[in-house]
Design an enzyme around this catalytic site. Structure first.
Site, PDB file in Angstrom:
ATOM      1  N   SER A 159       0.845  -1.185   0.000  1.00  0.00           N
ATOM      2  CA  SER A 159       0.000   0.000   0.000  1.00  0.00           C
ATOM      3  C   SER A 159       0.881   1.236   0.000  1.00  0.00           C
ATOM      4  O   SER A 159       2.019   1.204   0.493  1.00  0.00           O
ATOM      5  CB  SER A 159      -0.889   0.013   1.254  1.00  0.00           C
ATOM      6  OG  SER A 159      -1.489   1.282   1.458  1.00  0.00           O
ATOM      7  N   TYR A 185      -0.609  -0.443  10.515  1.00  0.00           N
ATOM      8  CA  TYR A 185      -0.887  -0.813   9.129  1.00  0.00           C
ATOM      9  C   TYR A 185       0.312  -0.488   8.246  1.00  0.00           C
ATOM     10  O   TYR A 185       0.744  -1.316   7.419  1.00  0.00           O
ATOM     11  CB  TYR A 185      -2.126  -0.071   8.631  1.00  0.00           C
ATOM     12  CG  TYR A 185      -2.513  -0.408   7.206  1.00  0.00           C
ATOM     13  CD1 TYR A 185      -2.937  -1.693   6.865  1.00  0.00           C
ATOM     14  CD2 TYR A 185      -2.456   0.554   6.203  1.00  0.00           C
ATOM     15  CE1 TYR A 185      -3.293  -2.005   5.565  1.00  0.00           C
ATOM     16  CE2 TYR A 185      -2.812   0.249   4.893  1.00  0.00           C
ATOM     17  CZ  TYR A 185      -3.242  -1.030   4.577  1.00  0.00           C
ATOM     18  OH  TYR A 185      -3.593  -1.340   3.287  1.00  0.00           O
TER      19      TYR A 185
END
Length: 314
Positions: A159, A185
């Site tokens: 990501s 994350y």
């Protein structure tokens, strides 16, 4: 100095457009998280080209519904479902033990994003456990199957959030610092890129290459813990120089994963990071694009591999 991989595809390209003309008949593919979002569209595109696709999913019932949909839309009946909980090492081990024969492509796609602080029974932070450790264990467990295929590929879905934080080797699991869901994350997504670097170094002599990617911003179940305010902050952060921002459809979000799985341009190429169907350059502060230097650091990649082996063995 390596030559960057450039393609005619852009941010708006779909997975179907990338795979058009590819013949994958008989190629065996696993897509984790293949029951929704970009995982579903990755699986659909590869099945449409003739691949034998296994959806590795936590909810087998949902997986069966999606498999039936993919069969109906592609005409390819070789779409299977197998349960796996990436946060549970025993579940991953069971999946690996049940796999038989070679594996041409492993798409490490499943993930959890910015969830409330949650720990596995082992005490591991859930996002790192799911997004990195589970996929790491799956790939290591399937190494023999990948090697048997000859020219196998692993696709590691990262990501642009990796730009927020490196892996904090001193406190990966937030035992001595306050839990911050986006930092957790981010480091798990950095780990996905580092995995591609070290897996390629270790396994390229076995004909296995691994590349990482960021799919773009796609509305999906991955964002179930994300508020509208979070999404707006994300949008502002990643606008390009012209002030524009693109939501991608799941079909567009899956395009770069499919590119890394099938493109002849990637033969023998590994340890790189892609976005919008092209290899990304170094990150430029404030743009939300490119790859952080720490995510491609070979020393950090080697360290993460050893830490992962030790963690899973503990």
């Amino acid at each position: 100095m390596t030559t960057p991989i450039n393609t005619p595809f852009k941010w708006e390209t779909t997975a179907a457009e990338v795979v058009a003309g590819s013949v994958l008949s008989g190629n065996r593919v696993i897509v984790t998280g293949g029951a929704s979002g970009i995982g579903l569209e990755t699986a659909r595109a590869l099945a449409g080209a003739g691949a034998h696709v296994t959806l590795a999913v936590r909810n087998a019932e949902a997986g069966q519904r999606v498999a039936a949909e993919i069969v109906a839309s592609t005409g390819n009946t070789h779409v299977l479902v197998a349960p796996v909980d990436l946060a549970d090492p025993a579940s991953v081990a069971s999946f690996v033990a049940a796999w038989d024969g070679p594996l041409d492509v492993l798409v490490n796609n499943a993930g959890v994003m910015a969830c409330p602080e949650t720990r596995t029974p082992q005490g591991w932070e859930l996002q790192f456990a799911t997004n990195h450790l589970g996929h790491f264990a799956l790939a290591v467990g399937l190494h023999h199957a990948l090697a048997a295929a000859g020219g196998a590929r692993i696709v590691s879905v990262s990501s642009r959030a990796h730009l927020r934080a490196p892996v904090d080797f001193d406190d990966i699991h937030f035992l001595n610092r306050a839990y911050e869901p986006w930092d957790a994350y981010a480091q798990s997504k950095t780990a996905n890129v580092l995995f591609a670097v070290e897996a390629t170094r270790r396994w390229e002599d076995d004909g296995i290459t691994t590349n990482a990617l960021q799919p773009g911003t796609v509305r999906s179940n991955l964002q179930r813990y994300i508020t509208d305010d979070d999404l707006e902050r994300t949008r502002v952060h990643i606008e390009d120089d012209n002030g524009s921002f693109h939501w991608k459809t799941p079909e567009q979000g899956a395009a770069t994963s499919v590119l890394l799985a099938v493109s002849s341009l990637l033969e023998g190429i590994g340890g790189r990071y892609f976005e919008d169907c092209n290899e990304a350059g170094p990150s430029q502060p404030g743009t939300g694009h490119g790859v952080a230097a720490y995510a491609l650091d070979p020393r950090a990649a080697a360290r993460l591999w050893e830490v992962s082996i030790q963690t899973l063995a503990s």
